[in-house]
Write an enzyme that holds these catalytic residues in place. Structure first.
Site, PDB file in Angstrom:
ATOM      1  N   CYS A 107      -3.109   9.509  -7.265  1.00 27.97           N
ATOM      2  CA  CYS A 107      -4.254   9.219  -6.398  1.00 27.97           C
ATOM      3  C   CYS A 107      -5.252  10.370  -6.359  1.00 27.97           C
ATOM      4  O   CYS A 107      -4.877  11.487  -6.021  1.00 27.97           O
ATOM      5  CB  CYS A 107      -3.807   8.900  -4.983  1.00 27.97           C
ATOM      6  SG  CYS A 107      -5.215   8.469  -3.964  1.00 27.97           S
TER       7      CYS A 107
ATOM      8  N   ASN B 216       3.383   6.730  -6.733  1.00 26.13           N
ATOM      9  CA  ASN B 216       1.975   6.945  -7.025  1.00 26.13           C
ATOM     10  C   ASN B 216       1.795   8.444  -7.261  1.00 26.13           C
ATOM     11  O   ASN B 216       1.746   9.219  -6.315  1.00 26.13           O
ATOM     12  CB  ASN B 216       1.166   6.448  -5.821  1.00 26.13           C
ATOM     13  CG  ASN B 216      -0.314   6.748  -5.933  1.00 26.13           C
ATOM     14  OD1 ASN B 216      -0.777   7.253  -6.953  1.00 26.13           O
ATOM     15  ND2 ASN B 216      -1.058   6.455  -4.880  1.00 26.13           N
TER      16      ASN B 216
ATOM     17  N   THR C  94      -7.228   4.486  -9.938  1.00 26.75           N
ATOM     18  CA  THR C  94      -8.688   4.558 -10.027  1.00 26.75           C
ATOM     19  C   THR C  94      -9.118   5.721 -10.926  1.00 26.75           C
ATOM     20  O   THR C  94      -8.402   6.704 -11.088  1.00 26.75           O
ATOM     21  CB  THR C  94      -9.311   4.731  -8.634  1.00 26.75           C
ATOM     22  OG1 THR C  94      -8.654   5.789  -7.961  1.00 26.75           O
ATOM     23  CG2 THR C  94      -9.224   3.465  -7.824  1.00 26.75           C
TER      24      THR C  94
ATOM     25  N   LYS D 219       3.302   5.150 -11.426  1.00 26.62           N
ATOM     26  CA  LYS D 219       1.880   4.791 -11.581  1.00 26.62           C
ATOM     27  C   LYS D 219       1.078   6.002 -12.036  1.00 26.62           C
ATOM     28  O   LYS D 219       1.066   7.043 -11.376  1.00 26.62           O
ATOM     29  CB  LYS D 219       1.324   4.256 -10.267  1.00 26.62           C
ATOM     30  CG  LYS D 219      -0.124   3.809 -10.406  1.00 26.62           C
ATOM     31  CD  LYS D 219      -0.492   2.855  -9.334  1.00 26.62           C
ATOM     32  CE  LYS D 219      -1.918   2.377  -9.458  1.00 26.62           C
ATOM     33  NZ  LYS D 219      -2.302   1.600  -8.293  1.00 26.62           N
TER      34      LYS D 219
ATOM     35  N   ILE E 293      -3.745   1.497 -14.738  1.00 24.17           N
ATOM     36  CA  ILE E 293      -4.095   2.822 -14.261  1.00 24.17           C
ATOM     37  C   ILE E 293      -4.456   2.802 -12.771  1.00 24.17           C
ATOM     38  O   ILE E 293      -4.781   1.742 -12.235  1.00 24.17           O
ATOM     39  CB  ILE E 293      -5.339   3.392 -15.032  1.00 24.17           C
ATOM     40  CG1 ILE E 293      -6.540   2.451 -14.919  1.00 24.17           C
ATOM     41  CG2 ILE E 293      -5.012   3.711 -16.432  1.00 24.17           C
ATOM     42  CD1 ILE E 293      -7.835   2.982 -15.552  1.00 24.17           C
TER      43      ILE E 293
ATOM     44  N   GLY F 233      -6.626  -2.386 -14.031  1.00 26.13           N
ATOM     45  CA  GLY F 233      -7.877  -1.636 -14.074  1.00 26.13           C
ATOM     46  C   GLY F 233      -8.958  -2.568 -14.582  1.00 26.13           C
ATOM     47  O   GLY F 233      -9.083  -2.805 -15.784  1.00 26.13           O
ATOM     48  N   GLY F 234      -9.677  -3.172 -13.638  1.00 22.51           N
ATOM     49  CA  GLY F 234     -10.819  -4.012 -13.996  1.00 22.51           C
ATOM     50  C   GLY F 234     -10.491  -5.427 -14.420  1.00 22.51           C
ATOM     51  O   GLY F 234     -11.378  -6.165 -14.874  1.00 22.51           O
TER      52      GLY F 234
ATOM     53  N   GLY G  65      -8.559   7.577   1.222  1.00 22.04           N
ATOM     54  CA  GLY G  65      -7.827   8.791   1.613  1.00 22.04           C
ATOM     55  C   GLY G  65      -6.383   8.570   1.997  1.00 22.04           C
ATOM     56  O   GLY G  65      -5.870   9.258   2.875  1.00 22.04           O
TER      57      GLY G  65
ATOM     58  N   LYS H 210       0.856  -1.191   0.000  1.00 23.91           N
ATOM     59  CA  LYS H 210       0.000   0.000   0.000  1.00 23.91           C
ATOM     60  C   LYS H 210       0.890   1.237   0.000  1.00 23.91           C
ATOM     61  O   LYS H 210       1.975   1.228   0.586  1.00 23.91           O
ATOM     62  CB  LYS H 210      -0.895   0.006   1.246  1.00 23.91           C
ATOM     63  CG  LYS H 210      -1.758   1.248   1.308  1.00 23.91           C
ATOM     64  CD  LYS H 210      -3.049   1.082   2.040  1.00 23.91           C
ATOM     65  CE  LYS H 210      -3.908   2.345   1.879  1.00 23.91           C
ATOM     66  NZ  LYS H 210      -4.402   2.561   0.516  1.00 23.91           N
TER      67      LYS H 210
HETATM   68  C1  LIG Z   1      -9.599   0.284  -1.591  1.00 23.01           C
HETATM   69  C2  LIG Z   1      -8.548   0.693  -2.568  1.00 23.01           C
HETATM   70  C3  LIG Z   1      -7.348   1.258  -2.101  1.00 23.01           C
HETATM   71  C4  LIG Z   1      -6.349   1.629  -3.007  1.00 23.01           C
HETATM   72  N1  LIG Z   1      -5.183   2.152  -2.517  1.00 23.01           N
HETATM   73  C5  LIG Z   1      -4.180   2.485  -3.384  1.00 23.01           C
HETATM   74  C6  LIG Z   1      -2.926   2.952  -2.911  1.00 23.01           C
HETATM   75  O1  LIG Z   1      -2.658   3.050  -1.709  1.00 23.01           O
HETATM   76  N2  LIG Z   1      -1.981   3.293  -3.842  1.00 23.01           N
HETATM   77  C7  LIG Z   1      -2.194   3.166  -5.191  1.00 23.01           C
HETATM   78  O2  LIG Z   1      -1.292   3.479  -5.992  1.00 23.01           O
HETATM   79  N3  LIG Z   1      -3.377   2.696  -5.668  1.00 23.01           N
HETATM   80  C8  LIG Z   1      -4.362   2.360  -4.799  1.00 23.01           C
HETATM   81  N4  LIG Z   1      -5.553   1.850  -5.290  1.00 23.01           N
HETATM   82  C9  LIG Z   1      -5.743   1.696  -6.750  1.00 23.01           C
HETATM   83  C10 LIG Z   1      -5.421   0.263  -7.202  1.00 23.01           C
HETATM   84  O3  LIG Z   1      -4.067  -0.071  -6.938  1.00 23.01           O
HETATM   85  C11 LIG Z   1      -5.714   0.085  -8.715  1.00 23.01           C
HETATM   86  O4  LIG Z   1      -4.867   0.956  -9.443  1.00 23.01           O
HETATM   87  C12 LIG Z   1      -7.152   0.381  -9.095  1.00 23.01           C
HETATM   88  O5  LIG Z   1      -8.028  -0.118  -8.111  1.00 23.01           O
HETATM   89  C13 LIG Z   1      -7.520  -0.232 -10.461  1.00 23.01           C
HETATM   90  O6  LIG Z   1      -7.342  -1.638 -10.432  1.00 23.01           O
HETATM   91  P1  LIG Z   1      -8.569  -2.660 -10.185  1.00 23.01           P
HETATM   92  O7  LIG Z   1      -9.679  -2.247 -11.096  1.00 23.01           O
HETATM   93  O8  LIG Z   1      -8.008  -4.005 -10.455  1.00 23.01           O
HETATM   94  O9  LIG Z   1      -8.960  -2.500  -8.734  1.00 23.01           O
HETATM   95  C14 LIG Z   1      -6.557   1.460  -4.400  1.00 23.01           C
HETATM   96  C15 LIG Z   1      -7.759   0.889  -4.864  1.00 23.01           C
HETATM   97  C16 LIG Z   1      -8.740   0.500  -3.983  1.00 23.01           C
HETATM   98  C17 LIG Z   1     -10.017  -0.125  -4.520  1.00 23.01           C
END
Ligand SMILES: Cc1cc2nc3c(=O)[nH]c(=O)nc-3n(C[C@H](O)[C@H](O)[C@H](O)COP(=O)(O)O)c2cc1C
Length: 303
Positions: free
Chosen positions: A125, A122, A188, A160, A186, A239-240, A69, A42
Site C-alpha cells: 500500500c 498487503n 494501486t 499482494k 497489482i 488493475g483496471g 490511508g 478491506k
Molecule cells: C478506495 C480504495 C481503497 C483501497 N483499499 C485497499 C486496501 O485496503 N487493501 C488493499 O490491498 N488494496 C486496496 N485498494 C487497492 C485495490 O484493491 C486494487 O488493488 C486497485 O484498486 C487496483 O484495482 P482496480 O483498478 O480494479 O481498482 C484500494 C483501492 C481503492 C480505489
C-alpha cells in the site's frame, strides 16, 4: 464457469478487490450474490486508524486517485464483523497489513483463528508513511514477511504486490520461495498527484494518492505477465479490469482469477456478473475455455 482455486470451489473467476467496499457481511454477501466468486475484505491493521481526511478519493474519468490511508478498526476490534461472517455461505479473503514483520505475524495469527478461506498480506500500500510499501519493493524483506506469516496461519496465503517494485517477478519468486500459495497483483500505482489550479493546491488532503481503474490496466497486465514467467503458483490479476475483454487479456497474461475494484464505481455492484457473462460470451464465440487461454500471451514469446 465454476472452478477450484487452491482447493476452494468458486462459482466463477471474479474477485472483489480489497478495500473498495469495506468489511460488513451484508455488503460482501451482496457482492457474492451479484456474481463475484471470491470476495476480499478491506485490509485489517494492527491498531485502530482513522485514515486520511476528505477528500480521499477522486474520479479522474480514466480511473481513480485515492489516499484513504488504510483506515482500520484494528484487528482486535472486529468481533461483530467476524461473528457475522462466521455463518457465511461464500468464500472470503481476509486482507491484512502491518508496519513490521512482528505486526504482520500478530495480525495474521489472530485473523487465521477467524477461519477466512484465505489470508492476503498487503505488502504494497502506497498511502501511508509507515505501512506496507517497504516490504513489497525488496525481495529479501518480502521473503521475510511471507515466511514469518506462513508459520502462524493455517489457511492458504496470498501476497499482494505493488507495481512499484522494479522487478516484480523477483519479488513474486521470493514470496513463492518463502511459502506463498498465490500472488495478487497489482495494488494501486503511484503515488500520483492532482492539483486544483484555481486553489493552487493538491486536491487530495494527503496530497498524493494511488491510481486505479482503466488508466493502470497496461501496467497491471505487464506485471502479471512478468510474475507468470517467474513463479508456478496461481495469480489473481487486477488493475483496471472493467470488461470481459479486459478480463480475457488478464488471463492471457497469466492470471487464474481476475479482480475488480474501481469498476464497481463505473458499472455498479453487478459488474462481477456482467464481466463474467461477457467472458462466457467471448469463450463461446471463440470456441475455447478459460483454461485454453491462460497464459496464452506467453506462447512462442521468449522475451
Ligand atoms: C478506495 C480504495 C481503497 C483501497 N483499499 C485497499 C486496501 O485496503 N487493501 C488493499 O490491498 N488494496 C486496496 N485498494 C487497492 C485495490 O484493491 C486494487 O488493488 C486497485 O484498486 C487496483 O484495482 P482496480 O483498478 O480494479 O481498482 C484500494 C483501492 C481503492 C480505489
Amino acid at each position: 464457469m465454476t472452478l477450484k482455486f487452491l482447493g476452494i470451489k468458486l462459482k466463477n473467476p471474479m474477485v472483489l478487490a480489497s478495500g473498495v467496499l469495506g468489511n460488513s457481511k451484508d455488503i460482501l454477501e451482496r457482492v457474492h450474490e451479484n456474481g463475484c466468486g471470491l470476495v476480499t475484505m478491506k485490509s485489517i491493521g494492527p491498531e485502530p486508524r482513522d485514515g486520511h481526511n476528505n477528500p480521499t478519493v477522486i474520479d479522474l474519468g480514466c480511473g481513480l486517485i485515492n489516499a484513504v490511508g488504510l483506515p482500520s478498526p484494528g484487528y482486535l476490534n472486529m468481533e461483530n464483523e467476524w461473528k457475522d461472517l462466521k455463518n457465511r455461505d461464500f468464500p472470503i479473503i481476509a486482507s491484512i497489513y502491518g508496519g513490521s514483520v512482528k505486526e504482520y505475524k500478530m495480525v495474521a495469527e489472530f485473523v487465521s483463528l477467524k477461519k477466512p478461506d484465505f489470508i492476503e498480506i498487503n505488502i504494497s500500500c502506497p498511502n501511508s508513511e509507515k505501512h506496507g510499501m517497504i516490504f513489497g519493493v525488496n525481495p529479501q524483506s518480502s521473503h521475510d514477511v511471507v515466511a514469518a506469516v506462513k508459520k502462524v496461519i493455517n489457511v492458504p496465503l496470498i501476497v499482494k504486490l505493488t507495481p512499484q517494485a522494479l522487478n516484480i517477478g523477483d519479488i513474486a519468486k521470493a514470496c513463492e520461495d518463502a511459502g506463498a500459495d498465490a500472488i495478487c497483483a497489482i495494488n494501486t500505482l503511484g503515488p500520483g498527484m492532482v492539483i486544483d489550479i484555481e486553489a493552487r493546491m493538491p486536491v487530495l488532503s494527503f496530497k498524493k494518492g494511488g491510481l486505479s481503474g482503466p488508466m493502470i490496466k497496461p501496467v497491471a497486465i505487464r506485471c502479471v505477465f512478468d510474475i507468470y514467467k517467474a513463479v508456478d503458483i496461481p495469480i489473481i490479476g487486477l488493475g483496471g479490469i472493467t470488461t470481459g475483454e479486459d478480463a480475457i487479456e488478464m488471463i492471457m497474461a497469466g492470471a487464474s482469477l481476475v479482480g475488480i475494484g474501481s469498476a464497481v464505481r463505473y458499472r455498479g455492484i453487478d459488474v462481477f456478473q456482467t464481466v463474467s457473462d461477457e467472458m462466457e460470451a467471448w469463450f463461446l464465440d471463440h470456441h475455447c475455455s478459460l483454461d485454453d487461454i491462460k497464459g496464452a500471451a506467453h506462447e512462442g514469446n521468449q522475451s
